[in-house]
Scaffold this active site. Sequence first.
Site, PDB file in Angstrom:
ATOM      1  N   TYR A 142       0.831  -1.171  -0.038  1.00 42.84           N
ATOM      2  CA  TYR A 142      -0.080   0.013   0.118  1.00 42.84           C
ATOM      3  C   TYR A 142       0.794   1.317   0.022  1.00 42.84           C
ATOM      4  O   TYR A 142       0.282   2.313  -0.618  1.00 42.84           O
ATOM      5  CB  TYR A 142      -0.826   0.025   1.031  1.00 42.84           C
ATOM      6  CG  TYR A 142      -2.145  -0.766   1.174  1.00 42.84           C
ATOM      7  CD1 TYR A 142      -2.079  -2.148   0.842  1.00 42.84           C
ATOM      8  CD2 TYR A 142      -3.594  -0.142   1.110  1.00 42.84           C
ATOM      9  CE1 TYR A 142      -3.364  -2.838   0.800  1.00 42.84           C
ATOM     10  CE2 TYR A 142      -4.732  -0.915   1.151  1.00 42.84           C
ATOM     11  CZ  TYR A 142      -4.317  -2.107   0.662  1.00 42.84           C
ATOM     12  OH  TYR A 142      -5.652  -2.852   0.949  1.00 42.84           O
ATOM     13  N   LYS A 196       3.524 -15.625   2.565  1.00 40.48           N
ATOM     14  CA  LYS A 196       3.798 -16.198   1.287  1.00 40.48           C
ATOM     15  C   LYS A 196       5.363 -16.331   1.420  1.00 40.48           C
ATOM     16  O   LYS A 196       6.095 -16.165   0.229  1.00 40.48           O
ATOM     17  CB  LYS A 196       3.292 -15.504   0.338  1.00 40.48           C
ATOM     18  CG  LYS A 196       3.444 -16.022  -1.070  1.00 40.48           C
ATOM     19  CD  LYS A 196       2.039 -17.290  -1.450  1.00 40.48           C
ATOM     20  CE  LYS A 196       2.654 -17.888  -2.558  1.00 40.48           C
ATOM     21  NZ  LYS A 196       1.690 -19.226  -2.825  1.00 40.48           N
ATOM     22  N   ASP A 231      -2.195 -18.776   0.574  1.00 42.35           N
ATOM     23  CA  ASP A 231      -3.276 -19.278  -0.113  1.00 42.35           C
ATOM     24  C   ASP A 231      -4.010 -20.532   0.579  1.00 42.35           C
ATOM     25  O   ASP A 231      -5.179 -20.670   0.498  1.00 42.35           O
ATOM     26  CB  ASP A 231      -2.658 -20.109  -1.436  1.00 42.35           C
ATOM     27  CG  ASP A 231      -1.286 -20.550  -1.431  1.00 42.35           C
ATOM     28  OD1 ASP A 231      -0.685 -20.587  -0.252  1.00 42.35           O
ATOM     29  OD2 ASP A 231      -0.746 -21.029  -2.204  1.00 42.35           O
ATOM     30  N   ASP A 256      -6.140  -7.272   4.241  1.00 42.59           N
ATOM     31  CA  ASP A 256      -7.168  -6.758   3.665  1.00 42.59           C
ATOM     32  C   ASP A 256      -8.023  -7.930   2.985  1.00 42.59           C
ATOM     33  O   ASP A 256      -9.347  -7.926   3.289  1.00 42.59           O
ATOM     34  CB  ASP A 256      -6.569  -5.757   2.614  1.00 42.59           C
ATOM     35  CG  ASP A 256      -8.078  -5.089   1.915  1.00 42.59           C
ATOM     36  OD1 ASP A 256      -8.839  -4.760   2.473  1.00 42.59           O
ATOM     37  OD2 ASP A 256      -8.005  -4.997   0.521  1.00 42.59           O
ATOM     38  N   ASP A 260     -11.988  -9.490   4.802  1.00 39.87           N
ATOM     39  CA  ASP A 260     -13.373  -9.603   4.145  1.00 39.87           C
ATOM     40  C   ASP A 260     -13.690 -10.617   4.030  1.00 39.87           C
ATOM     41  O   ASP A 260     -14.834 -11.095   4.193  1.00 39.87           O
ATOM     42  CB  ASP A 260     -13.236  -9.019   2.593  1.00 39.87           C
ATOM     43  CG  ASP A 260     -13.509  -7.338   2.536  1.00 39.87           C
ATOM     44  OD1 ASP A 260     -13.179  -6.744   3.444  1.00 39.87           O
ATOM     45  OD2 ASP A 260     -14.108  -6.882   1.403  1.00 39.87           O
TER      46      ASP A 260
END
Length: 377
Positions: A142, A196, A231, A256, A260
């Site tokens: 970001y 990751k 993942d 983020d 959600d």
Amino acid sequence: MAKTYQVAVLPGDGIGPEVVAQAQRVLELVSEKSNVKLAMQSYDFGGAAIDASGEPLPQETLKACKAADAILLGAVGGPKWGVGKVRPEQGLLAIRKELDLYANIRPALFPSDSLLEHSPLRADVARGTQFIVIRELVKGLYYGDRKEADLDTPGSKGEACDMMVYDRADVQRITRLAAHLALKSNPPAKVHSIDKANVLATSRLWRRVVQETIDSEFKDKGVEVDHQLVDSAAMIMVANPRKLNGIVLTENMFGDILSDESSVIPGALGLLPSASLSELPTGEQPAKGLYEPIHGSAPDIAGKGIANPVGTILSAALLLRWSLGLDKEATAVEQAVRKVLDSQDIGGYGLRTSDLGGNASTKQVGDKVLEILATLL
Ligand code: NAD
Ligand code: IPM
Ligand code: MN
């Protein structure tokens, strides 16, 4: 003399002002009924601020937010402002950075078990899910250097790039906050660190520093950590979410997306609150913070008066607890919300908004929360 706390209110865009209005009524009632006073003042922010002054985070708004004890925010953005050069969302990123709100805390908890029947997951899969996503909020993709693609110059390759940068101190401080929250349970909650590391250098740094910080500062207090790839963690979150119970600790972009995703477990995006803090919420000393639901401005339902205000009201409860030290009042607000969601039991079925299968308006939910809260305070 009652202590007065300053709360800066940023209603924002779309359903933002609609849901914030209900949370403000809740805070006003707390102010009337407790021995502290809340002075709330609204400021332009996001698209509304672009319309008024050309910029999403005007200086006056930033100054007021810096001076306030806490900030209550609705949501920003919408098709009117699109993804052009000046965007409402830039205001959100700027305020997070300016106030160094590095820890975004997004609990994926069931505000009420009566919501189980509404979860898109089978009740036996969703039942008992109880984790808190802790998302690093002021670094990573970001905030790294970017290059926009030049797609209009003939012959240009049209290359774009976003840099993802973390350093040791960034990972240490968010790990400390996660461990601190883990220690609020007895026995301490498990920390699941998500990365990751099989691909990204930032993730290998993340994994190592998280482990070192827990080992050297929190292991003797019983905090345990495991590491999972993002993942498969995303898959586990909907296949067997209880496996993630405890603290889900991750970097900005993964957080983020995963937060959600986590909202579908209790049933709807409009239910979940969040807090963004710049210091540890010790409980003894109020932490500076910004509180907002995790959802956006929902342009598809804005202006209809049907948005679910629960996520914003629960954000106001977190504001009371962590920034004002009013734990009893925060718990009363959470209880009132639970009773409204369970409202079949108190004879008023329909006190859920349409995202939860009901037909109540935003204001009707707010009215009922106030009515019950008045009996609890
Ligand atoms: P969104 O969260 O606004 O909406 C997604 C879906 O959930 C929509 O169908 C919406 O109607 C529904 N929904 C969201 N909140 C609800 C509520 N309280 N009650 C009932 N239904 C609700 O996401 P989006 O549509 O992808 O984004 C819209 C805009 O919001 C974009 O401009 C985005 O950048 C912005 N946004 C802002 C924030 C923020 O300010 N913190 C967060 C997310 C998205
Ligand atoms: C959120 C939002 C923001 C984010 C957007 C609006 C910039 O999605 O608060 O989750 O990506 O952080
Ligand atoms: Mn988001």
